[in-house]
Motif scaffolding. Structure first.
Motif, PDB file in Angstrom:
ATOM      1  N   PRO A 101     -54.782   3.300  22.147  1.00  0.00           N
ATOM      2  CA  PRO A 101     -55.700   4.452  22.252  1.00  0.00           C
ATOM      3  C   PRO A 101     -56.221   4.983  21.004  1.00  0.00           C
ATOM      4  O   PRO A 101     -55.499   5.542  20.167  1.00  0.00           O
ATOM      5  CB  PRO A 101     -55.486   5.248  23.500  1.00  0.00           C
ATOM      6  CG  PRO A 101     -54.502   4.687  24.288  1.00  0.00           C
ATOM      7  CD  PRO A 101     -53.677   3.705  23.189  1.00  0.00           C
ATOM      8  N   TYR A 136     -57.839   5.858  32.300  1.00  0.00           N
ATOM      9  CA  TYR A 136     -57.151   4.854  31.715  1.00  0.00           C
ATOM     10  C   TYR A 136     -55.652   4.633  32.400  1.00  0.00           C
ATOM     11  O   TYR A 136     -55.223   3.522  33.239  1.00  0.00           O
ATOM     12  CB  TYR A 136     -57.056   4.369  30.395  1.00  0.00           C
ATOM     13  CG  TYR A 136     -56.525   3.216  29.914  1.00  0.00           C
ATOM     14  CD1 TYR A 136     -55.129   3.130  29.072  1.00  0.00           C
ATOM     15  CD2 TYR A 136     -56.882   1.800  30.190  1.00  0.00           C
ATOM     16  CE1 TYR A 136     -54.690   2.162  28.584  1.00  0.00           C
ATOM     17  CE2 TYR A 136     -56.168   0.738  29.600  1.00  0.00           C
ATOM     18  CZ  TYR A 136     -55.153   0.890  29.027  1.00  0.00           C
ATOM     19  OH  TYR A 136     -54.417  -0.279  28.488  1.00  0.00           O
ATOM     20  N   MET A 137     -55.102   5.709  32.187  1.00  0.00           N
ATOM     21  CA  MET A 137     -53.490   5.810  32.742  1.00  0.00           C
ATOM     22  C   MET A 137     -53.583   5.673  34.075  1.00  0.00           C
ATOM     23  O   MET A 137     -52.684   4.838  34.764  1.00  0.00           O
ATOM     24  CB  MET A 137     -52.989   7.179  32.334  1.00  0.00           C
ATOM     25  CG  MET A 137     -52.681   7.717  30.838  1.00  0.00           C
ATOM     26  SD  MET A 137     -51.532   6.190  30.121  1.00  0.00           S
ATOM     27  CE  MET A 137     -50.289   6.191  31.152  1.00  0.00           C
ATOM     28  N   ALA A 181     -59.234  16.217  26.270  1.00  0.00           N
ATOM     29  CA  ALA A 181     -60.142  14.948  26.391  1.00  0.00           C
ATOM     30  C   ALA A 181     -61.421  15.519  26.564  1.00  0.00           C
ATOM     31  O   ALA A 181     -61.973  16.306  27.286  1.00  0.00           O
ATOM     32  CB  ALA A 181     -59.890  14.360  27.885  1.00  0.00           C
ATOM     33  N   ASN A 211     -62.044   8.142  30.154  1.00  0.00           N
ATOM     34  CA  ASN A 211     -61.149   8.628  29.212  1.00  0.00           C
ATOM     35  C   ASN A 211     -59.900   8.302  29.438  1.00  0.00           C
ATOM     36  O   ASN A 211     -59.499   7.371  30.061  1.00  0.00           O
ATOM     37  CB  ASN A 211     -61.304  10.182  29.123  1.00  0.00           C
ATOM     38  CG  ASN A 211     -60.916  10.648  30.437  1.00  0.00           C
ATOM     39  OD1 ASN A 211     -60.151  10.385  31.116  1.00  0.00           O
ATOM     40  ND2 ASN A 211     -61.866  11.271  30.998  1.00  0.00           N
ATOM     41  N   ILE A 212     -59.010   8.715  28.373  1.00  0.00           N
ATOM     42  CA  ILE A 212     -57.514   8.205  28.611  1.00  0.00           C
ATOM     43  C   ILE A 212     -56.899   8.422  29.960  1.00  0.00           C
ATOM     44  O   ILE A 212     -56.101   7.623  30.325  1.00  0.00           O
ATOM     45  CB  ILE A 212     -56.662   8.981  27.387  1.00  0.00           C
ATOM     46  CG1 ILE A 212     -55.165   8.569  27.423  1.00  0.00           C
ATOM     47  CG2 ILE A 212     -56.724  10.639  27.418  1.00  0.00           C
ATOM     48  CD1 ILE A 212     -54.783   7.089  26.596  1.00  0.00           C
ATOM     49  N   TYR A 213     -57.131   9.507  30.655  1.00  0.00           N
ATOM     50  CA  TYR A 213     -56.505   9.870  31.859  1.00  0.00           C
ATOM     51  C   TYR A 213     -57.217   8.667  32.865  1.00  0.00           C
ATOM     52  O   TYR A 213     -56.250   8.289  33.595  1.00  0.00           O
ATOM     53  CB  TYR A 213     -57.077  11.226  32.309  1.00  0.00           C
ATOM     54  CG  TYR A 213     -56.653  12.402  31.407  1.00  0.00           C
ATOM     55  CD1 TYR A 213     -57.493  12.805  30.297  1.00  0.00           C
ATOM     56  CD2 TYR A 213     -55.374  12.965  31.502  1.00  0.00           C
ATOM     57  CE1 TYR A 213     -57.058  13.799  29.476  1.00  0.00           C
ATOM     58  CE2 TYR A 213     -54.811  14.059  30.924  1.00  0.00           C
ATOM     59  CZ  TYR A 213     -55.679  14.348  29.837  1.00  0.00           C
ATOM     60  OH  TYR A 213     -55.442  15.599  29.018  1.00  0.00           O
ATOM     61  N   TYR A 231     -56.959   8.317  20.118  1.00  0.00           N
ATOM     62  CA  TYR A 231     -56.905   9.666  20.732  1.00  0.00           C
ATOM     63  C   TYR A 231     -58.045  10.698  20.166  1.00  0.00           C
ATOM     64  O   TYR A 231     -58.589  11.547  20.826  1.00  0.00           O
ATOM     65  CB  TYR A 231     -55.594  10.298  20.435  1.00  0.00           C
ATOM     66  CG  TYR A 231     -54.716  10.171  21.622  1.00  0.00           C
ATOM     67  CD1 TYR A 231     -53.627   9.252  21.037  1.00  0.00           C
ATOM     68  CD2 TYR A 231     -54.807  10.428  22.880  1.00  0.00           C
ATOM     69  CE1 TYR A 231     -52.542   8.696  21.938  1.00  0.00           C
ATOM     70  CE2 TYR A 231     -53.567   9.866  23.867  1.00  0.00           C
ATOM     71  CZ  TYR A 231     -52.627   9.327  23.392  1.00  0.00           C
ATOM     72  OH  TYR A 231     -51.627   8.936  24.002  1.00  0.00           O
ATOM     73  N   LEU A 235     -62.373   4.349  26.935  1.00  0.00           N
ATOM     74  CA  LEU A 235     -61.436   4.509  26.189  1.00  0.00           C
ATOM     75  C   LEU A 235     -61.601   3.631  24.817  1.00  0.00           C
ATOM     76  O   LEU A 235     -61.681   2.515  24.935  1.00  0.00           O
ATOM     77  CB  LEU A 235     -59.883   3.974  27.035  1.00  0.00           C
ATOM     78  CG  LEU A 235     -58.828   4.082  26.062  1.00  0.00           C
ATOM     79  CD1 LEU A 235     -58.029   5.394  26.319  1.00  0.00           C
ATOM     80  CD2 LEU A 235     -57.926   2.933  26.541  1.00  0.00           C
ATOM     81  N   GLU A 266     -49.110   3.089  24.145  1.00  0.00           N
ATOM     82  CA  GLU A 266     -49.143   4.481  23.901  1.00  0.00           C
ATOM     83  C   GLU A 266     -49.192   5.176  25.289  1.00  0.00           C
ATOM     84  O   GLU A 266     -49.666   4.503  26.391  1.00  0.00           O
ATOM     85  CB  GLU A 266     -50.698   4.497  23.201  1.00  0.00           C
ATOM     86  CG  GLU A 266     -50.936   6.010  22.607  1.00  0.00           C
ATOM     87  CD  GLU A 266     -49.823   6.257  21.546  1.00  0.00           C
ATOM     88  OE1 GLU A 266     -49.595   5.710  20.800  1.00  0.00           O
ATOM     89  OE2 GLU A 266     -49.310   7.423  21.900  1.00  0.00           O
ATOM     90  N   GLY A 267     -48.909   6.210  25.321  1.00  0.00           N
ATOM     91  CA  GLY A 267     -49.109   7.233  26.432  1.00  0.00           C
ATOM     92  C   GLY A 267     -48.000   6.928  27.567  1.00  0.00           C
ATOM     93  O   GLY A 267     -48.121   7.891  28.534  1.00  0.00           O
TER      94      GLY A 267
END
Ligand SMILES: [Zn+2]
Length: 627
Positions: free
Chosen positions: A548, A593-594, A236, A589-591, A550, A557, A532-533
């Motif tokens: 997402p 969001y998770m 990321a 970022n994606i993290y 990536y 995101l 996703e993810g």
């Protein structure tokens, strides 16, 4: 048998080899025959073995994207493509296509200083005493200090919950936490806690509570006691919205000297029972100053893409004149990048990547050599991607800026891990992307006779996903995972060469069949049943319908798409939107969001703040239960 053995009486043998490779029958030259200079029995020379042995050799050093080994591999591919008669794509001069990516992070000279009431400031700068964390923002922060145990926050599920912060107020403070998770807790609790013990999670938990910075120490009762956490590569590119560093035992001791009546060892021992009610505490009269410098290194690597123009069999002109075969050639190098599964004793060794993915590369080269002599109404594009292990970077770059019009590509066939076939089984994935596939695959398989496992879902952890996202009918060939996956033990000697040669033949016949179809295959957008993810259990239950992107490098995101009829689509979100806040949590970022997904409940509407074309907007999204 090594390639060198073959080389000495090479001239005649190599001519025969090329003939064999071009015309595809399987051949192997016995040592005795070679020494006698006898003409090899064409029936036994492998079309793929030499490629696998070359690419999986130490010389290519595990082919990490951006490395010297990957460069050598690209040179090898260019050489092999020229030998089989492939040329640059129309309008192109070269077979290499460069792309940039964030290939590593470095500590640019971070420091930590400690000032105790009435005492002199102490400052540390050595790399083994202070190191920025790879996802840290760069910056200087000072503040009072709070010790928050292991810094773990596990959302309540059922009877179990764990929150190292409890009622503690850490706003505008510097939070100090222990690395890993309670050492002596029972195995079941450990399994849950381990999932939330990633340093990025701990940083987000501290940031969510308003902390100014996070300091990580490796406790005296933990493995690697007193050492700093190594800078692992974190794909990321965006920072995490907080300054974070790891410090060595000397700094930890200096800190705990200020805590009367409690040593770090005693504090850790109390926590190591796993008891969630052991509270953190202030470290009084101390000011810490962190100056973290993290540099993200931009690197360049290359996709290698070549072309076999049409050699008309039937009608002079066809729709969508390109059929693509592709395979990623990069792998993990010495395993420094996050997804190595090397055992402790294997760490740092060359990850040879024979099956992942020298096998796919070898099969595409062999298929190309065969196709060079086969009749076809469409041209064949032979593509080799780098950056796949870092997040499909090369193939995504290609589909984002293709050297040929993307809507002129009739189909994309991907090969990733096709070298360890068992029981004649071949998985043909992404078959749901066209109604033409079942018949084409069945006909192609007649002369080969694989036990074909058709799978429809195109959302795969390989380069097919880039082409599916570009609405191109695609397939992915796969012979299954194995215990050597992403380990140095994924070596050439374990490759099932005989069946890999059959995969190459199957691929050549498949490409020819598609190339000669009167109509290009239709494209079907496969409805995704999961987002996703799918990280941990809590997030797995919740369905939001976001896809997402990536490969994007924005703060937030970025959506690569939304699932038709899913919560995000219903809320009005669409491809290209950048989510910056979800359910009241900042998303960098994606993290993030998770992490934010952990806190939402099925059926309870949440506010989503996003940017569209740079303009902020917000919608209400109602998470649904995953089907
Ligand atoms: Zn792979």
């Amino acid at each position: 048998m090594t390639t060198h053995g073959i080389r000495r009486p090479l001239l005649t043998v190599s001519a025969l080899l090329i003939a064999a490779l071009t015309h595809g029958p399987l051949v192997r030259v016995s040592a005795q025959a070679r020494s006698q200079g006898a003409a090899p029995d064409l029936a036994t020379v492998s079309a793929t073995r030499a490629h696998v042995e070359a690419l999986a050799s130490d010389r290519f050093d595990g082919r990490a994207a951006g490395s010297e080994g990957a460069k050598l591999a690209a040179d090898y591919l260019v050489d092999q493509l020229q030998r089989l008669g492939a040329r640059p794509l129309p309008g192109q001069q070269d077979l290499r296509f460069a792309f940039q990516f964030t290939g590593g992070v470095k500590d640019g000279g971070s420091s930590v200083a400690l000032k105790a009431a009435g005492g002199d400031a102490e400052r540390w700068t050595a790399a083994d005493t202070v190191q920025g964390l790879s996802f840290s923002d760069s910056g200087q922060v000072s503040g009072q200090v709070v010790f928050a145990g292991y810094g773990l926050v596990v959302p309540e599920s059922g009877s179990f919950s764990y929150d190292s912060y409890g009622a503690m107020n850490v706003k505008d403070k510097i939070v100090v936490v222990l690395r890993y998770y309670p050492e002596d807790a029972d195995e079941q609790i450990k399994t849950v806690l381990a999932r939330y013990s990633g340093l990025r999670y701990k940083a987000l938990a501290a940031r969510e509570r308003g902390a100014r910075a996070l300091v990580v120490i490796t406790g005296p009762r933990s493995p690697n006691a007193g050492t700093v956490a190594p800078m692992t590569f974190d794909a990321a590119v965006a920072g995490s919205g907080i300054v974070a560093a790891s410090v060595g035992g000397v700094v930890a001791d200096a800190l705990f000297k200020q805590v009367s009546g409690k040593s770090l060892d005693a504090a850790q021992q109390a926590l190591d029972t796993g008891n969630p009610h052991v509270a953190g505490f202030e470290i009084p009269g101390v000011e810490l100053t962190l100056d973290v410098k993290v540099t993200r290194e931009r690197q360049t690597d290359h996709n290698v893409v070549a072309y076999l123009p049409p050699q008309q069999a039937g009608s002079p002109s066809v729709d969508k004149p390109y059929v693509m075969l592709g395979a990623h050639y990069d792998h993990l190098g010495h395993g420094g990048h996050g997804s190595s599964l090397a055992r402790r004793e294997e760490m740092g060794s060359i990850h040879h990547g024979a099956d992942d993915n020298a096998s796919g590369v070898a099969a595409v080269l062999a298929a190309g050599a065969q196709l060079a002599g086969m009749k076809r109404d469409r041209g064949i594009v032979l593509a080799f991607w780098s950056g796949e292990e870092l997040g499909l970077l090369g193939s995504a770059e290609f589909t984002r800026g293709p050297p040929v019009p993307i809507d002129q590509i009739a189909a994309y066939v991907n090969l990733d891990m096709v070298g360890r076939m068992r029981d004649n089984k071949l998985a043909v994935q992404a078959a749901g992307t066209s109604s033409a596939w079942p018949r084409v695959i069945e006909q192609t398989n007649v002369p080969i006779g694989f036990d074909i496992q058709l799978q429809n879902d195109p959302n795969l952890p390989t380069d097919t996903s880039s082409f599916n996202a570009a609405s191109i009918p695609c397939l992915s060939l796969f012979t299954g995972s194995h215990p050597d996956y992403h380990r140095p033990t994924d070596v050439a000697s374990a490759i099932n060469v005989a069946d890999l040669d059959r995969v190459a033949r199957f691929t050549a016949l498949l490409a020819q069949k598609v190339a000669n179809l009167p109509q290009p295959p239709d494209f079907i957008k496969v409805r995704r049943t999961t987002d996703e993810g799918g990280g941990d259990r809590a997030a797995l239950r919740v369905f939001t319908g976001t896809i997402p992107d990536y490969t994007s490098e924005v703060q937030g995101l970025k959506l690569g798409g939304v699932i038709d009829g899913g919560p995000a689509a219903k809320a009005g979100l669409k491809e290209g939107d950048v989510i910056v806040e979800f359910a009241g949590r900042k998303v960098a970022n994606i993290y993030d969001y998770m992490y934010a997904l952990e806190g939402v409940k099925i059926g309870v509407p949440v506010k989503v703040v996003y940017l569209r074309g740079g303009n902020p907007a917000e919608v209400t999204l109602t998470p649904e239960a995953r089907k």
